[in-house]
Design an enzyme around this catalytic site. Sequence first.
Site, PDB file in Angstrom:
ATOM      1  N   ARG A  69      11.885  -5.624   4.423  1.00  0.00           N
ATOM      2  CA  ARG A  69      11.451  -4.220   4.287  1.00  0.00           C
ATOM      3  C   ARG A  69      12.430  -3.286   4.995  1.00  0.00           C
ATOM      4  NH1 ARG A  69       5.441  -2.061   5.329  1.00  0.00           N
ATOM      5  NH2 ARG A  69       5.562  -3.145   7.328  1.00  0.00           N
TER       6      ARG A  69
ATOM      7  N   ARG B 246      -9.431   0.419   9.220  1.00  0.00           N
ATOM      8  CA  ARG B 246      -8.892  -0.915   9.473  1.00  0.00           C
ATOM      9  C   ARG B 246      -9.886  -1.772  10.258  1.00  0.00           C
ATOM     10  NH1 ARG B 246      -3.050   0.159   9.188  1.00  0.00           N
ATOM     11  NH2 ARG B 246      -1.837  -1.742   9.336  1.00  0.00           N
TER      12      ARG B 246
ATOM     13  N   ARG C 109       0.096  -9.601  13.259  1.00  0.00           N
ATOM     14  CA  ARG C 109      -0.536  -8.546  12.457  1.00  0.00           C
ATOM     15  C   ARG C 109      -1.423  -9.148  11.364  1.00  0.00           C
ATOM     16  NH1 ARG C 109       4.444  -5.330  10.595  1.00  0.00           N
ATOM     17  NH2 ARG C 109       2.959  -3.900   9.639  1.00  0.00           N
TER      18      ARG C 109
ATOM     19  N   LYS D 225       0.838  -1.211   0.000  1.00  0.00           N
ATOM     20  CA  LYS D 225       0.000   0.000   0.000  1.00  0.00           C
ATOM     21  C   LYS D 225       0.872   1.260   0.000  1.00  0.00           C
ATOM     22  CE  LYS D 225      -2.113  -1.216   3.834  1.00  0.00           C
ATOM     23  NZ  LYS D 225      -1.448  -2.502   4.105  1.00  0.00           N
TER      24      LYS D 225
ATOM     25  N   ARG E 198      11.626  -1.793  10.657  1.00  0.00           N
ATOM     26  CA  ARG E 198      10.569  -1.556  11.649  1.00  0.00           C
ATOM     27  C   ARG E 198      10.575  -2.660  12.690  1.00  0.00           C
ATOM     28  NH1 ARG E 198       5.105  -0.004   8.477  1.00  0.00           N
ATOM     29  NH2 ARG E 198       4.233  -1.221  10.199  1.00  0.00           N
TER      30      ARG E 198
HETATM   31  P1  ADP Z   1       2.208  -1.826   3.283  1.00  0.00           P
HETATM   32  O1  ADP Z   1       2.257  -0.314   3.207  1.00  0.00           O
HETATM   33  O2  ADP Z   1       1.005  -2.403   2.593  1.00  0.00           O
HETATM   34  O3  ADP Z   1       2.371  -2.349   4.686  1.00  0.00           O
HETATM   35  P2  ADP Z   1       4.766  -1.687   1.863  1.00  0.00           P
HETATM   36  O4  ADP Z   1       4.409  -0.800   0.718  1.00  0.00           O
HETATM   37  O5  ADP Z   1       5.608  -1.104   2.931  1.00  0.00           O
HETATM   38  O6  ADP Z   1       3.441  -2.391   2.484  1.00  0.00           O
HETATM   39  O7  ADP Z   1       5.476  -2.998   1.263  1.00  0.00           O
HETATM   40  C1  ADP Z   1       5.942  -4.032   2.130  1.00  0.00           C
HETATM   41  C2  ADP Z   1       7.277  -4.567   1.626  1.00  0.00           C
HETATM   42  O8  ADP Z   1       7.075  -5.258   0.403  1.00  0.00           O
HETATM   43  C3  ADP Z   1       8.317  -3.473   1.345  1.00  0.00           C
HETATM   44  O9  ADP Z   1       9.582  -3.992   1.665  1.00  0.00           O
HETATM   45  C4  ADP Z   1       8.162  -3.237  -0.169  1.00  0.00           C
HETATM   46  O10 ADP Z   1       9.369  -2.755  -0.762  1.00  0.00           O
HETATM   47  C5  ADP Z   1       7.829  -4.631  -0.665  1.00  0.00           C
HETATM   48  N1  ADP Z   1       6.947  -4.644  -1.835  1.00  0.00           N
HETATM   49  C6  ADP Z   1       5.958  -3.743  -2.129  1.00  0.00           C
HETATM   50  N2  ADP Z   1       5.348  -4.096  -3.298  1.00  0.00           N
HETATM   51  C7  ADP Z   1       5.938  -5.249  -3.708  1.00  0.00           C
HETATM   52  C8  ADP Z   1       5.759  -6.117  -4.846  1.00  0.00           C
HETATM   53  N3  ADP Z   1       4.819  -5.875  -5.766  1.00  0.00           N
HETATM   54  N4  ADP Z   1       6.565  -7.218  -4.945  1.00  0.00           N
HETATM   55  C9  ADP Z   1       7.510  -7.466  -3.992  1.00  0.00           C
HETATM   56  N5  ADP Z   1       7.742  -6.693  -2.913  1.00  0.00           N
HETATM   57  C10 ADP Z   1       6.964  -5.599  -2.768  1.00  0.00           C
HETATM   58  P1  AMP Z   2       1.056   0.261   9.212  1.00  0.00           P
HETATM   59  O1  AMP Z   2       2.198   1.228   9.124  1.00  0.00           O
HETATM   60  O2  AMP Z   2      -0.128   0.664   8.375  1.00  0.00           O
HETATM   61  O3  AMP Z   2       1.506  -1.167   8.957  1.00  0.00           O
HETATM   62  O4  AMP Z   2       0.549   0.321  10.734  1.00  0.00           O
HETATM   63  C1  AMP Z   2       1.404  -0.048  11.796  1.00  0.00           C
HETATM   64  C2  AMP Z   2       0.587  -0.270  13.062  1.00  0.00           C
HETATM   65  O5  AMP Z   2      -0.063   0.958  13.439  1.00  0.00           O
HETATM   66  C3  AMP Z   2      -0.543  -1.296  12.983  1.00  0.00           C
HETATM   67  O6  AMP Z   2      -0.083  -2.622  13.183  1.00  0.00           O
HETATM   68  C4  AMP Z   2      -1.481  -0.817  14.096  1.00  0.00           C
HETATM   69  O7  AMP Z   2      -0.995  -1.198  15.380  1.00  0.00           O
HETATM   70  C5  AMP Z   2      -1.353   0.703  13.996  1.00  0.00           C
HETATM   71  N1  AMP Z   2      -2.373   1.281  13.086  1.00  0.00           N
HETATM   72  C6  AMP Z   2      -2.160   1.905  11.890  1.00  0.00           C
HETATM   73  N2  AMP Z   2      -3.320   2.299  11.343  1.00  0.00           N
HETATM   74  C7  AMP Z   2      -4.305   1.890  12.192  1.00  0.00           C
HETATM   75  C8  AMP Z   2      -5.723   1.970  12.168  1.00  0.00           C
HETATM   76  N3  AMP Z   2      -6.391   2.531  11.149  1.00  0.00           N
HETATM   77  N4  AMP Z   2      -6.397   1.435  13.222  1.00  0.00           N
HETATM   78  C9  AMP Z   2      -5.765   0.867  14.251  1.00  0.00           C
HETATM   79  N5  AMP Z   2      -4.435   0.735  14.332  1.00  0.00           N
HETATM   80  C10 AMP Z   2      -3.698   1.249  13.310  1.00  0.00           C
END
Ligand code: ADP
Ligand code: AMP
Length: 212
Positions: free
Chosen positions: A123, A88, A167, A13, A156
């Site tokens: 990541r 969420r 998660r 995302k 992270r």
């Molecule tokens: P989210 O915001 O949904 O938690 P991220 O955008 O941070 O996810 O992506 C999670 C991990 O996967 C990051 O390390 C990112 O670089 C990698 N990633 C994102 N899109 C892809 C893809 N299409 N194929 C492989 N790895 C990806």
């Molecule tokens: P993210 O960066 O989106 O992966 O979020 C990291 C963490 O933040 C999640 O695992 C939750 O603990 C918290 N968080 C982020 N967005 C929300 C939401 N909309 N509602 C509740 N918790 C959230």
Amino acid sequence: MKLVFLGPPGAGKGTQAMGVAEHYGIAHISTGDMLRSEIREGTSLGREAQAYMDKGELVPDSVIVGMVKNRIAQEDCKNGFLLDGFPRTVPQAEALDQMGVRIDLVVSIEVRDEAIVKRMSGRRVCDCCGASYHVEFNPSKDGKTCDKDGTVLTQRKDDQPEVVLDRLSTYHQQTEPIKSYYKGTGKLRLVDGEQPVSEVTDAVFATIDSVQ
Ligand code: ADP
Ligand code: AMP
């Protein structure tokens, strides 16, 4: 335009959101980034959120909804926004409706659990601008610092495999039901997130452009 990106943690995302928000001239609102910034600043909201985040649980709806309500009232959201990581839970989606926010499109980036753990372990993130990289699938130019602002990339705390599993379970129990909620409104579109990053980008843009 008002967009929502849904999908499990690690679906991509954040990776897709930055380019989309820039292209359409809308604000990128990542609730995860907002919470991490509160934690870094040592605010009371940050202290409350951290315990939940460290365990892979969701921060209470009341805290998140208030935070988002204030954020979308800001000037840079006048043109629209992309919500990344919110709503969420179904009550969060209902709260958005109650705020009078009319969402144009919900894009769910679909990735199976098996692919998620590998993504999370590789990541690397920029604590300054929130950009997300992967050591193998989407590395920064030098592999160490952010391409946009040169900040040293970090891992992270909640990307450790045991927290990732929690998660994912939280996602299936509390977030996935939102898909049915939005399906009923006709606004939900699914995108295959298990393609290379650039192909997911093309699919996301094609989906958004198809409803414009
Ligand atoms: P989210 O915001 O949904 O938690 P991220 O955008 O941070 O996810 O992506 C999670 C991990 O996967 C990051 O390390 C990112 O670089 C990698 N990633 C994102 N899109 C892809 C893809 N299409 N194929 C492989 N790895 C990806
Ligand atoms: P993210 O960066 O989106 O992966 O979020 C990291 C963490 O933040 C999640 O695992 C939750 O603990 C918290 N968080 C982020 N967005 C929300 C939401 N909309 N509602 C509740 N918790 C959230």
